[in-house]
Design a protein around this motif. Sequence first.
Motif, PDB file in Angstrom:
ATOM      1  N   UNK A 149      21.824  54.242  38.699  1.00  0.00           N
ATOM      2  CA  UNK A 149      21.988  54.729  39.921  1.00  0.00           C
ATOM      3  C   UNK A 149      21.885  53.692  40.988  1.00  0.00           C
ATOM      4  N   UNK A 150      21.924  52.483  40.525  1.00  0.00           N
ATOM      5  CA  UNK A 150      21.959  51.178  41.455  1.00  0.00           C
ATOM      6  C   UNK A 150      23.106  51.357  42.127  1.00  0.00           C
ATOM      7  N   UNK A 151      22.986  50.872  43.591  1.00  0.00           N
ATOM      8  CA  UNK A 151      24.327  50.784  44.368  1.00  0.00           C
ATOM      9  C   UNK A 151      25.075  51.927  44.420  1.00  0.00           C
ATOM     10  N   UNK A 152      24.291  53.133  44.439  1.00  0.00           N
ATOM     11  CA  UNK A 152      24.882  54.580  44.378  1.00  0.00           C
ATOM     12  C   UNK A 152      25.872  54.699  43.348  1.00  0.00           C
ATOM     13  N   UNK A 153      25.692  54.100  42.243  1.00  0.00           N
ATOM     14  CA  UNK A 153      26.566  54.235  41.278  1.00  0.00           C
ATOM     15  C   UNK A 153      27.901  53.317  41.339  1.00  0.00           C
ATOM     16  N   UNK A 154      28.002  52.725  42.367  1.00  0.00           N
ATOM     17  CA  UNK A 154      29.517  51.912  42.753  1.00  0.00           C
ATOM     18  C   UNK A 154      29.190  50.636  41.875  1.00  0.00           C
TER      19      UNK A 154
END
Length: 523
Positions: free
Chosen positions: A280-285
């Motif tokens: 989920x880091x960086x909102x998955x981006x």
Amino acid sequence: MSTIVVEGVEVDTRHWINGERVASATTFTDVSPIDETPLGEIAAGGPAEVDAAVRAARAAFPAWAALPVAERSAVLRRVADGIDARAEDLARVETRDNGSLLRSHRRGVMPRVGMNFRYFADWAESLRHDDREIRGHRERITYDPAGVVAVITPWNAPLMLATWRIGPALAAGDTVVVKPPEWAPLTASLLADIAHEAGLPPGVLNVVQGTGAEAGAALTRHPDINRLSFTGSVPTAGVIAAAAAPNIVPLSFELGGKSPLLVFADGDLDLAVGLAVEQFDNAGQVCLGAFRLLVQEGIAEEFLARVIDRASALVQGDPRDEATDVSALVSRAHFERVRGFVDRAVAAGAKPLLGGGPNAALGGLYFAPTILAGAEPGSEILTEEVFGPVLTFQTFATEAEGIAMANSTRFGLAATLVTGDPGRAERVSARLNAGTVWVNCFFVRDLGAPFGGNGRSGIGREGGDYSFDFYCDIKNSVFSPGGWTVSHGEAELGAVSYREAERRAVSHGEAEQRTTETDGTDA
């Protein structure tokens, strides 16, 4: 206005071409994903600005390429020093610009930006191949600067991923035109200032801002570029490849991913849960993210319960807050794209076990961390890149089944494997279709190692020698042992082609044994 102030940092909104700031007649609005407020109007380049930048890079190329490697590297180390000195400014501006976590920029991203220059400056000074010998002849392999490099970068880590290409290109002796992403252009402008202050000559690094349809299209089809490096989506890569094809421009593409996290029952469950939540880091981006959770039966229920418990505790909010774990998506358009993926998956029968839509408490561009289960094999949510905080959950019974599920997409960027069996680690990693496989770890890679993807995840590899293989023209010079002397009225071998020398030898009944002569000389 030609400058804006972002988080207390002044940023010039004009292009950087040939060592000067250049305005455009048109602009585009840069919007912060944190609260969807405009940050300012940015100069929007097109064919005229791109052509000026490429011409500047071409004019600067001979002198930069001729500069001794040690002198080029010294300039790049000063650029790295300047980045390190302004790391806090860069971190604050990029956080505001693309919504990534400030703590991540401070601790990892901006230090890596400086390292991209320093590392490749060092590598260039040690870059060499040992001479080869063939039938008494000496072959010398050298790396020649290729020319003008076009670099088109993404918005999810704009400065780090730009310098990952700019660093080796400049170290190789090339000059660069970079088009930063329109959704996060600001740190590229700051990089131009830093490079100028470090003494990088005019025209060696140029920054042209604008949209893909205008600046990007003009750059990719320009007839005077020699290399093109792009990080982004598969559809855009297809457009770029078609535009560059008439000019026969070598391409390096780092594209999307749909990577698996493959968890075996003999693995460390605590480790596996932590790795899952890390996605989920960086909102998955993150292109490398392992968004497909593939878990062996027997531990699946416990694994899932623990992941949901850990992910539920993630803090979503303003990325400038050190306590925040998950921030916003980069733009309204991208937010709607991610929501569309999830809505279609749910309509097709997938069940949200966590999240499933916008974060109602925050509104804006904040999409809640989501886990979906029950999707049909081969469905869109399992095979196409979402690029948001959306994980899918599936189970498998056997090793063979797990490998087959892991390889069931057209992507092949990365894969993560958790197992306590060394033999299984070797077997499975060898069979996974991925440019990078992490075994009981994630996001660990030396900058000298090759990086790139298989299938729809890209073309080529960069890192260490692999970067210089792309950003250079590799030359093989073959030297005769006897020079150009003449004996008995006939040139010795080395003054005539190998084909002609062999013909003469055969004609006199003196052909040599050819056990080592399949070296491609006649190709």
